[in-house]
Design a protein around this motif. Structure first.
Motif, PDB file in Angstrom:
ATOM      1  N   PRO A  58      -8.071  -3.003   2.054  1.00 27.52           N
ATOM      2  CA  PRO A  58      -7.088  -2.229   2.805  1.00 27.52           C
ATOM      3  C   PRO A  58      -7.670  -0.937   3.363  1.00 27.52           C
ATOM      4  N   TYR A  59      -7.002  -0.435   4.363  1.00 24.75           N
ATOM      5  CA  TYR A  59      -7.282   0.901   4.890  1.00 24.75           C
ATOM      6  C   TYR A  59      -5.945   1.606   5.038  1.00 24.75           C
ATOM      7  N   TYR A  60      -5.935   2.910   4.736  1.00 24.62           N
ATOM      8  CA  TYR A  60      -4.718   3.707   4.897  1.00 24.62           C
ATOM      9  C   TYR A  60      -5.024   5.002   5.625  1.00 24.62           C
ATOM     10  N   ALA A  61      -4.127   5.393   6.490  1.00 16.27           N
ATOM     11  CA  ALA A  61      -4.226   6.718   7.076  1.00 16.27           C
ATOM     12  C   ALA A  61      -3.989   7.749   5.981  1.00 16.27           C
ATOM     13  N   ASP A  62      -4.604   8.909   6.122  1.00 17.82           N
ATOM     14  CA  ASP A  62      -4.461   9.945   5.100  1.00 17.82           C
ATOM     15  C   ASP A  62      -3.002  10.315   4.854  1.00 17.82           C
ATOM     16  N   SER A  63      -2.213  10.266   5.896  1.00 16.99           N
ATOM     17  CA  SER A  63      -0.817  10.694   5.796  1.00 16.99           C
ATOM     18  C   SER A  63       0.031   9.779   4.919  1.00 16.99           C
ATOM     19  N   VAL A  64      -0.432   8.559   4.668  1.00 19.32           N
ATOM     20  CA  VAL A  64       0.366   7.618   3.872  1.00 19.32           C
ATOM     21  C   VAL A  64      -0.320   7.174   2.597  1.00 19.32           C
ATOM     22  N   LYS A  65      -1.553   7.620   2.415  1.00 21.24           N
ATOM     23  CA  LYS A  65      -2.324   7.201   1.243  1.00 21.24           C
ATOM     24  C   LYS A  65      -1.594   7.595  -0.038  1.00 21.24           C
ATOM     25  N   GLY A  66      -1.489   6.649  -0.959  1.00 22.35           N
ATOM     26  CA  GLY A  66      -0.797   6.903  -2.215  1.00 22.35           C
ATOM     27  C   GLY A  66       0.697   6.639  -2.168  1.00 22.35           C
ATOM     28  N   ARG A  67       1.243   6.450  -0.959  1.00 21.54           N
ATOM     29  CA  ARG A  67       2.680   6.184  -0.820  1.00 21.54           C
ATOM     30  C   ARG A  67       2.963   4.799  -0.252  1.00 21.54           C
ATOM     31  N   PHE A  68       2.083   4.306   0.599  1.00 14.89           N
ATOM     32  CA  PHE A  68       2.264   2.998   1.245  1.00 14.89           C
ATOM     33  C   PHE A  68       1.261   2.003   0.676  1.00 14.89           C
ATOM     34  N   THR A  69       1.680   0.746   0.605  1.00 13.79           N
ATOM     35  CA  THR A  69       0.800  -0.329   0.167  1.00 13.79           C
ATOM     36  C   THR A  69       0.934  -1.513   1.114  1.00 13.79           C
ATOM     37  N   ILE A  70      -0.196  -1.955   1.647  1.00 10.00           N
ATOM     38  CA  ILE A  70      -0.212  -3.114   2.529  1.00 10.00           C
ATOM     39  C   ILE A  70      -0.691  -4.331   1.735  1.00 10.00           C
ATOM     40  N   SER A  71      -0.081  -5.477   1.990  1.00  5.63           N
ATOM     41  CA  SER A  71      -0.483  -6.703   1.313  1.00  5.63           C
ATOM     42  C   SER A  71      -0.381  -7.870   2.281  1.00  5.63           C
ATOM     43  N   ARG A  72      -1.051  -8.956   1.943  1.00  3.96           N
ATOM     44  CA  ARG A  72      -1.050 -10.124   2.831  1.00  3.96           C
ATOM     45  C   ARG A  72      -0.680 -11.367   2.067  1.00  3.96           C
ATOM     46  N   GLN A  73      -0.125 -12.341   2.773  1.00  5.57           N
ATOM     47  CA  GLN A  73       0.177 -13.648   2.224  1.00  5.57           C
ATOM     48  C   GLN A  73      -0.552 -14.666   3.100  1.00  5.57           C
ATOM     49  N   ASN A  74      -1.749 -15.043   2.674  1.00  2.00           N
ATOM     50  CA  ASN A  74      -2.653 -15.826   3.520  1.00  2.00           C
ATOM     51  C   ASN A  74      -2.033 -17.082   4.087  1.00  2.00           C
ATOM     52  N   PHE A  75      -1.389 -17.857   3.207  1.00  2.00           N
ATOM     53  CA  PHE A  75      -0.944 -19.171   3.643  1.00  2.00           C
ATOM     54  C   PHE A  75       0.175 -19.088   4.655  1.00  2.00           C
ATOM     55  N   ARG A  76       0.836 -17.940   4.747  1.00  2.00           N
ATOM     56  CA  ARG A  76       1.909 -17.797   5.723  1.00  2.00           C
ATOM     57  C   ARG A  76       1.493 -16.935   6.909  1.00  2.00           C
ATOM     58  N   GLY A  77       0.293 -16.384   6.850  1.00  2.00           N
ATOM     59  CA  GLY A  77      -0.123 -15.503   7.936  1.00  2.00           C
ATOM     60  C   GLY A  77       0.800 -14.325   8.080  1.00  2.00           C
ATOM     61  N   SER A  78       1.235 -13.751   6.967  1.00  2.00           N
ATOM     62  CA  SER A  78       2.156 -12.633   7.034  1.00  2.00           C
ATOM     63  C   SER A  78       1.628 -11.456   6.216  1.00  2.00           C
ATOM     64  N   ILE A  79       2.124 -10.290   6.557  1.00  2.00           N
ATOM     65  CA  ILE A  79       1.780  -9.080   5.811  1.00  2.00           C
ATOM     66  C   ILE A  79       3.042  -8.293   5.508  1.00  2.00           C
ATOM     67  N   SER A  80       2.910  -7.411   4.522  1.00  2.00           N
ATOM     68  CA  SER A  80       4.017  -6.540   4.165  1.00  2.00           C
ATOM     69  C   SER A  80       3.513  -5.113   4.053  1.00  2.00           C
ATOM     70  N   LEU A  81       4.429  -4.176   4.157  1.00  2.00           N
ATOM     71  CA  LEU A  81       4.115  -2.762   3.962  1.00  2.00           C
ATOM     72  C   LEU A  81       5.195  -2.173   3.065  1.00  2.00           C
ATOM     73  N   GLN A  82       4.817  -1.886   1.841  1.00  2.00           N
ATOM     74  CA  GLN A  82       5.730  -1.236   0.906  1.00  2.00           C
ATOM     75  C   GLN A  82       5.589   0.259   1.107  1.00  2.00           C
ATOM     76  N   MET A  83       6.685   0.909   1.450  1.00  2.00           N
ATOM     77  CA  MET A  83       6.668   2.337   1.754  1.00  2.00           C
ATOM     78  C   MET A  83       7.525   3.068   0.731  1.00  2.00           C
ATOM     79  N   ASN A  84       6.898   3.932  -0.036  1.00  2.00           N
ATOM     80  CA  ASN A  84       7.586   4.708  -1.063  1.00  2.00           C
ATOM     81  C   ASN A  84       7.519   6.187  -0.729  1.00  2.00           C
ATOM     82  N   ARG A  85       8.394   6.933  -1.364  1.00  2.00           N
ATOM     83  CA  ARG A  85       8.454   8.399  -1.175  1.00  2.00           C
ATOM     84  C   ARG A  85       8.450   8.739   0.312  1.00  2.00           C
ATOM     85  N   LEU A  86       9.319   8.100   1.033  1.00  2.00           N
ATOM     86  CA  LEU A  86       9.387   8.295   2.478  1.00  2.00           C
ATOM     87  C   LEU A  86       9.850   9.698   2.821  1.00  2.00           C
TER      88      LEU A  86
END
Length: 119
Positions: A58-86
């Motif tokens: 993963p890569y994160y912009a400094d502004s979201v590091k520690g608050r956002f998490t990106i993940s992937r689901q290979n078999f579906r070709g999809s990604i998610s972004l969990q955003m906390n402490r918005l």
């Protein structure tokens, strides 16, 4: 042709959480990387987070590091972004993007989903 569709945006109070999901449809999809960009009113689009498809790095912009998490689901070709402490400054339209094999940059974008954080 790849069709990217985002979902999960909405309105939350500062300190809250949201989870964005991007699903890819079309022909068999195996990108080099996928990412989330965002664009706030009057500002340029910025890269928020990305993930390499082969190894999940993963890569994160400094502004979201520690608050956002990106993940992937290979078999579906999809990604998610969990955003906390918005925070209100996270308010923007969030776009899913894909970088195809052989491409130098992200060339496929979804239609975007609005994220609004109230103070």
């Amino acid at each position: 042709q790849v069709h990217l569709v985002e979902s999960g945006g909405g309105l939350v109070q500062a300190g809250g959480s949201l989870r964005l999901t991007c699903s890819a449809s079309g022909r068999t999809f195996s990108p080099v990387a996928m990412a989330w960009f965002r664009q706030a009113p009057g500002k340029e689009r910025e890269l928020v987070a990305s993930i390499r498809w082969a190894n999940g790095d993963p890569y994160y912009a400094d502004s979201v590091k520690g608050r956002f998490t990106i993940s992937r689901q290979n078999f579906r070709g999809s990604i998610s972004l969990q955003m906390n402490r918005l925070q209100p400054e996270d308010t923007a339209v969030y776009y899913c993007a894909a970088q195809r094999v052989g491409a130098r940059d992200y060339g496929d974008f979804g239609q975007g989903t609005q994220v609004t954080i109230s103070s």
